[in-house]
Design a protein around this motif. Structure first.
Motif, PDB file in Angstrom:
ATOM      1  N   THR A 212      67.363  20.172 -19.208  1.00  0.00           N
ATOM      2  CA  THR A 212      69.092  20.212 -19.586  1.00  0.00           C
ATOM      3  C   THR A 212      69.905  20.161 -20.766  1.00  0.00           C
ATOM      4  OG1 THR A 212      70.419  20.766 -18.324  1.00  0.00           O
ATOM      5  CG2 THR A 212      69.283  18.984 -18.082  1.00  0.00           C
ATOM      6  N   ASP A 213      70.628  21.161 -21.591  1.00  0.00           N
ATOM      7  CA  ASP A 213      71.590  20.644 -21.990  1.00  0.00           C
ATOM      8  C   ASP A 213      70.569  19.840 -23.337  1.00  0.00           C
ATOM      9  OD1 ASP A 213      73.390  21.978 -20.786  1.00  0.00           O
ATOM     10  OD2 ASP A 213      73.860  19.773 -19.995  1.00  0.00           O
ATOM     11  N   LYS A 214      69.180  20.093 -23.321  1.00  0.00           N
ATOM     12  CA  LYS A 214      68.165  19.731 -25.059  1.00  0.00           C
ATOM     13  C   LYS A 214      67.389  18.141 -24.593  1.00  0.00           C
ATOM     14  CE  LYS A 214      69.840  23.115 -28.443  1.00  0.00           C
ATOM     15  NZ  LYS A 214      70.748  23.150 -29.596  1.00  0.00           N
ATOM     16  N   THR A 215      67.987  17.946 -23.397  1.00  0.00           N
ATOM     17  CA  THR A 215      66.831  16.538 -22.811  1.00  0.00           C
ATOM     18  C   THR A 215      66.198  16.579 -22.159  1.00  0.00           C
ATOM     19  OG1 THR A 215      68.959  16.114 -21.255  1.00  0.00           O
ATOM     20  CG2 THR A 215      69.500  15.980 -23.783  1.00  0.00           C
ATOM     21  N   THR A 216      65.114  16.428 -21.974  1.00  0.00           N
ATOM     22  CA  THR A 216      64.443  16.249 -21.043  1.00  0.00           C
ATOM     23  C   THR A 216      63.876  14.849 -20.185  1.00  0.00           C
ATOM     24  OG1 THR A 216      62.449  17.553 -22.621  1.00  0.00           O
ATOM     25  CG2 THR A 216      61.481  16.535 -20.798  1.00  0.00           C
ATOM     26  N   SER A 217      63.548  15.251 -19.502  1.00  0.00           N
ATOM     27  CA  SER A 217      63.499  13.331 -18.305  1.00  0.00           C
ATOM     28  C   SER A 217      62.039  14.238 -17.661  1.00  0.00           C
ATOM     29  CB  SER A 217      64.583  12.988 -17.432  1.00  0.00           C
ATOM     30  OG  SER A 217      64.588  14.474 -16.651  1.00  0.00           O
ATOM     31  N   ILE A 218      61.669  12.482 -17.282  1.00  0.00           N
ATOM     32  CA  ILE A 218      60.668  12.566 -16.227  1.00  0.00           C
ATOM     33  C   ILE A 218      60.773  11.576 -15.089  1.00  0.00           C
ATOM     34  CG2 ILE A 218      59.302  10.954 -17.967  1.00  0.00           C
ATOM     35  CD1 ILE A 218      57.014  11.624 -16.997  1.00  0.00           C
ATOM     36  N   ALA A 219      60.413  12.299 -13.706  1.00  0.00           N
ATOM     37  CA  ALA A 219      60.675  12.125 -12.642  1.00  0.00           C
ATOM     38  C   ALA A 219      59.443  11.733 -11.904  1.00  0.00           C
ATOM     39  CB  ALA A 219      61.654  13.319 -11.951  1.00  0.00           C
ATOM     40  N   LEU A 220      59.543  10.366 -11.424  1.00  0.00           N
ATOM     41  CA  LEU A 220      58.462   9.656 -10.714  1.00  0.00           C
ATOM     42  C   LEU A 220      58.366  10.125  -9.220  1.00  0.00           C
ATOM     43  CD1 LEU A 220      57.752   7.082 -13.268  1.00  0.00           C
ATOM     44  CD2 LEU A 220      56.608   9.289 -13.541  1.00  0.00           C
ATOM     45  N   SER A 221      57.376   9.607  -8.316  1.00  0.00           N
ATOM     46  CA  SER A 221      56.855  10.157  -7.044  1.00  0.00           C
ATOM     47  C   SER A 221      58.017   8.572  -6.584  1.00  0.00           C
ATOM     48  CB  SER A 221      56.208   9.719  -6.679  1.00  0.00           C
ATOM     49  OG  SER A 221      54.819   8.771  -7.300  1.00  0.00           O
TER      50      SER A 221
END
Length: 250
Positions: free
Chosen positions: A164-173
């Motif tokens: 979102t808004d040109k930023t990426t995140s990685i979410a872990l379990s």
């Protein structure tokens, strides 16, 4: 002549249909797939077309990955907006291609070439296509930059990627979320498509993270994962069948 069009851009698909109708109104477009997984499922479950028009760059990666999952027994005319390497490879192997934007005369010439192919020609043609398909090397681990360190993450720990808004995140379990300096378009081709799905423009989700599916009022699917998400994950009506097939097929 029955044709399957593999193209993820609506305008490009509609243009191809219009050009085909102009060339020969008896040509029947019997389907349109928009992704690698959708194309594999379509070819596995339906009678084969006479010819496939296939864009090289699909929403979930290179079309060449299709040939690593199934043996395609139908002649293919590739389309591409760029990729000089691929174009040179097609020339060397005498495999037909069309450079976007596609012109009526070019497509008509390609169709004429197809109609002149013998069965032997077709078998030779298909073998050359398979030789062009690269062997995919999927990412097993990621290195997440945190200050002056790199945190190694196993892909089995990943629930989803979100942008979102040109930023990426990685979410872990385990509930942790980290910033990641790549776009979803850069990330997805490196992932095993059996384990990760491009749900929409915001999300790539892990198969192992999917815990529940709700059929929404407009035939969309609402996906619940194994952890909280920044915004709801919807699968569009057009991709619903493809998603369900991906989820249950090993």
């Amino acid at each position: 002549m029955k044709i399957l069009i593999v193209e993820d851009e609506t305008a490009a698909y509609e243009s191809l249909v219009e050009i085909l109708n102009e060339i020969d109104p008896t040509i029947e477009v019997i389907g349109n797939t928009e992704s690698i997984s959708q194309t594999i499922n379509w070819l596995n479950q339906r009678p084969l077309p006479d010819l496939i028009l296939m864009d090289i760059h699909l929403s979930d990666g290179s079309a060449f990955l299709i040939f690593d999952h199934i043996e395609v027994e139908v002649p293919i005319i590739f389309t591409t907006a760029y990729d000089e390497y691929a174009i040179e490879a097609f020339k060397v192997n005498s495999i037909d291609y069309l450079l976007k934007p596609i012109k009526t005369n070019d497509l008509e010439r390609s169709l004429q070439k197809f109609t002149k192919l013998s069965r032997t020609n077709i078998l030779e043609y298909l073998s050359k296509v398979n030789q062009l398909a690269p062997t995919p090397r999927f990412t097993n681990k990621l290195l997440i930059p945190i200050n002056d360190k790199l945190l190694p993450i196993d892909m089995q720990e990943v629930s989803f990627f979100y942008t979102t808004d040109k930023t990426t995140s990685i979410a872990l379990s385990d509930g942790n979320t980290y910033s990641y300096p790549k776009t979803l378009e850069q990330i997805f081709p490196t992932l095993n498509p059996a384990n990760f799905y491009r749900a929409n423009k915001q999300y790539i989700i892990s198969r192992n993270a999917v815990k529940n599916i709700t059929v929404w009022f407009d035939s969309r699917l609402l996906i619940t994962l194994d952890r909280e998400v920044p915004e709801r994950i919807y699968i569009s009506k057009n991709k619903a069948a493809d998603f369900k097939a991906w989820l249950v097929n090993e």
